[in-house]
Design a protein around this motif. Structure first.
Motif, mmCIF file in Angstrom:
data_model
loop_
_atom_site.group_PDB
_atom_site.id
_atom_site.type_symbol
_atom_site.label_atom_id
_atom_site.label_comp_id
_atom_site.label_asym_id
_atom_site.label_seq_id
_atom_site.Cartn_x
_atom_site.Cartn_y
_atom_site.Cartn_z
ATOM 1 N N ILE A 1 0.850 -1.187 0.000
ATOM 2 C CA ILE A 1 0.000 0.000 0.000
ATOM 3 C C ILE A 1 0.886 1.238 0.000
ATOM 4 O O ILE A 1 1.641 1.460 0.956
ATOM 5 N N PRO A 2 0.833 2.043 -1.054
ATOM 6 C CA PRO A 2 1.638 3.263 -1.094
ATOM 7 C C PRO A 2 0.971 4.410 -0.342
ATOM 8 O O PRO A 2 -0.252 4.498 -0.266
ATOM 9 N N VAL A 3 1.790 5.271 0.222
ATOM 10 C CA VAL A 3 1.310 6.484 0.881
ATOM 11 C C VAL A 3 1.957 7.663 0.161
ATOM 12 O O VAL A 3 3.188 7.748 0.072
ATOM 13 N N TYR A 4 1.117 8.579 -0.333
ATOM 14 C CA TYR A 4 1.595 9.683 -1.171
ATOM 15 C C TYR A 4 1.782 10.960 -0.359
ATOM 16 O O TYR A 4 1.242 11.115 0.744
ATOM 17 N N ASP A 5 2.558 11.870 -0.940
ATOM 18 C CA ASP A 5 2.815 13.133 -0.246
ATOM 19 C C ASP A 5 1.587 14.026 -0.218
ATOM 20 O O ASP A 5 1.285 14.667 0.784
ATOM 21 N N SER A 6 0.851 14.098 -1.318
ATOM 22 C CA SER A 6 -0.348 14.932 -1.383
ATOM 23 C C SER A 6 -1.170 14.506 -2.592
ATOM 24 O O SER A 6 -0.660 13.871 -3.512
#
Length: 481
Positions: A142-147
């Motif tokens: 699961i990726p977590v993005y900056d914005s």
């Protein structure tokens, strides 16, 4: 940008569009919070399920996590479907995204395929069945993005199936993460690293059964938390840990399985931690709760603590390995009332045979002088020499600091006359470390070192709450008056 992000995830083969589209994850004000619930051991016919549910709801309300990870042994009695419906309802009602990894007991009461078919019907489930061609079920990242606007992946959560049992008792009771799963992880890691300009993306890994390497932490004196039972790992070294080291992205591994353990420690730069047992019907004496992990955007860093309905327990800081409990209880050494002068280190160089640091005093003084930093490169012989280094170190802020020496042969480190690192004796290159609480400002630092024979090496370094481990820099060392 949204279409590009979804396409990237599909190409990576980790989360299907339907699951990914239900929820995209972003850092908020530079933070991203994960709640790990483990070993619910939900027993549908038990009245204790109400207490387990209350524990989960209390933690979710207090911590407000961005995602919850249920790391195995979730529903462990029949009727299993009734149990899964009850567990999923908790997260649906709380509107908290969640993902599940399999434990060794889950598939005893319902097939893994059926479990994930049901989970994927929840609008808040954000995992996947995982690739069919590899071992296990639920393997996903699961990726977590900056914005939402930039779409840059700043962190990754790897969720893997540690499987359950294997038939050959010569290898122990428990199965392990298999090579095809490891290959899948390495491919995902390599692709995210390539997309990030060749820089590994900071990551966490979650599964149920601890790795064999957890045994190396047992009784090492550096763990933080409760260690009330042995490590029930597989007896086979799968290569998963070495792959984490080689790929350089995973900062921490979090498991369950051992209900009376919730400790965390660092082995070869990677944090190995247990969650806090959640289920009231599970064995174990610990107060039920969850582990919380707070990630920091753009940094290979996280804070973690245990949360229960009664509140939080002490925090642990990665990568320093320090914790808030010692910061509150240790005695802080006051700084010197002095103004920094010239940068450098004063030294006395000796020649003679030593077996321990105390023998240095009986050696012949050959030279005294100053140098930019602690170094043995100016020694005029290859064996049977010693140094006494003295300097003032500028501590940037009040806190607990970890100092280390890596030496061949012996070395000791004192700060303000207090022994912090004891790496004494004749030995090949090895590392020793210690902690000390210091006020902001100048402190006296002394390092004694001797070389007996066959190899010579010395490195001195430190780390702090907000300082990654590093050799002592020239800029913080000043000549003593």
């Amino acid at each position: 940008m949204r279409k590009t992000v979804i396409l990237l995830v599909v190409l990576l083969g980790c989360i299907p569009v339907t699951a990914f589209a239900q929820k995209q994850f972003f850092f908020k004000d530079g933070r991203f919070v994960v709640a790990q619930f483990t070993d619910l051991h939900w027993t549908p016919q038990s009245a204790k399920c109400a207490e387990t549910a209350a524990t989960i709801r209390a933690v979710l309300k207090a911590e407000q996590p961005d995602i919850a990870v249920l790391s195995g042994d979730v529903v462990t009695e029949d009727p299993a479907m009734e149990g899964w419906k009850a567990v999923v309802a908790i997260f649906n009602e709380a509107k908290v995204p969640f993902v599940v990894t399999m434990g060794n007991h889950d598939a005893e009461y319902m097939t893994k395929d059926d479990i994930y078919d049901f989970l994927l019907k929840s609008p808040y489930y954000v995992g996947a069945k995982g690739p069919e061609e590899i071992m296990g079920c639920g393997n996903c990242v699961i990726p977590v993005y900056d914005s939402p606007n930039k779409g840059k992946v700043e962190a990754l959560l790897y969720c893997m199936d540690s499987n359950d049992y294997q038939p050959n008792k010569l290898y122990g009771a428990y199965d392990w993460i298999h090579f095809d799963q490891i290959e899948w992880y390495r491919k995902q890691s390599a692709r995210f690293t390539a997309e990030n300009g060749g820089v590994p993306v900071p990551a966490l890994a979650f599964f149920h059964i601890p790795l064999l390497e957890y045994n190396e932490l047992a009784d090492d004196g550096k763990t933080f938390g409760n260690a009330l039972e042995g490590v029930a790992s597989s007896r086979i070294n799968s290569g998963m840990f070495s792959s984490f080291i080689e790929m350089k992205d995973v900062m921490g591994v979090f498991v369950g399985h051992d209900h009376d353990n919730d400790y965390i420690g660092i082995d070869k730069g990677i944090a190995l931690g247990f969650g806090r047992v959640t289920g009231t019907d599970a064995y174990g004496s610990l107060t039920r709760g969850a582990r919380i992990i707070e990630l920091f955007e753009g940094k290979s860093k996280f804070d973690t603590w245990i949360a229960t309905p009664a509140g939080r327990e002490a925090e642990y800081y990665y990568p320093s390995g320090l914790n808030s409990e010692e910061a509150q209880t240790m005695d802080y050494l006051p700084a010197m009332k002095a103004v920094p002068g010239k940068h450098g280190v004063a030294y006395t160089y000796y020649e003679g045979k030593c077996k321990r640091v105390e023998d240095i005093a009986s050696c012949q003084v050959v030279k005294k002088g100053t140098m930019e930093n602690i170094s043995i490169e100016e020694a005029t012989v290859t064996d049977h020499f010693a140094y006494d280094f003295r300097t003032l170190i500028q501590i940037p802020e009040k806190g607990v600091y970890r100092f280390y020496t890596f030496s061949d042969d012996g070395s000791v480190l004192y700060i303000d006359g207090k022994l912090v690192v004891d790496n004494d004796g004749g030995h090949s290159a090895r590392r020793s470390e210690g902690k000390i609480a210091l006020e902001k400002g100048l402190h006296e630092l002394r390092v004694l070192y001797f070389e007996d024979y066959m190899g010579q090496e010395l490195e001195v370094g430190y780390s702090g709450r907000n300082i990654l481990e590093t050799p002592l820099p020239d800029s913080m060392l000043y000549l003593p008056e």
